[in-house]
Design a protein around this motif. Structure first.
Motif: not given
Length: 71
Positions: A25-26, A29, A33-34, A49, A53, A60, A63, A67
């Protein structure tokens, strides 16, 4: 173009499901953002994000929620 993009996504999802593989899932990204997600700053994460993107607000949000659920 949007239709073709969605069609390709569905095909990839189907192939991954059938093969038993999964995508992290990362993947794709941005690190900023993480970091924002890890620090609990949902709005900043969504803004970053979208900027990085070009995603819609709805996409967004999805996602970032995914996360957040992983952390």
């Amino acid at each position: 173009m949007k239709y073709k993009h969605k069609l390709l996504e569905r095909k990839i999802d189907f192939l991954l499901e059938r093969s038993g593989l999964s995508v992290d899932k990362h993947f794709g990204v941005p690190v900023q953002v993480l970091d924002a997600v890890k620090s609990g700053n949902k709005l900043k994460a969504m803004r970053l994000y979208r900027e990085e993107t070009g995603a819609s607000l709805v996409d967004a949000r999805k996602v970032i929620e995914e996360l957040r659920a992983d952390t």
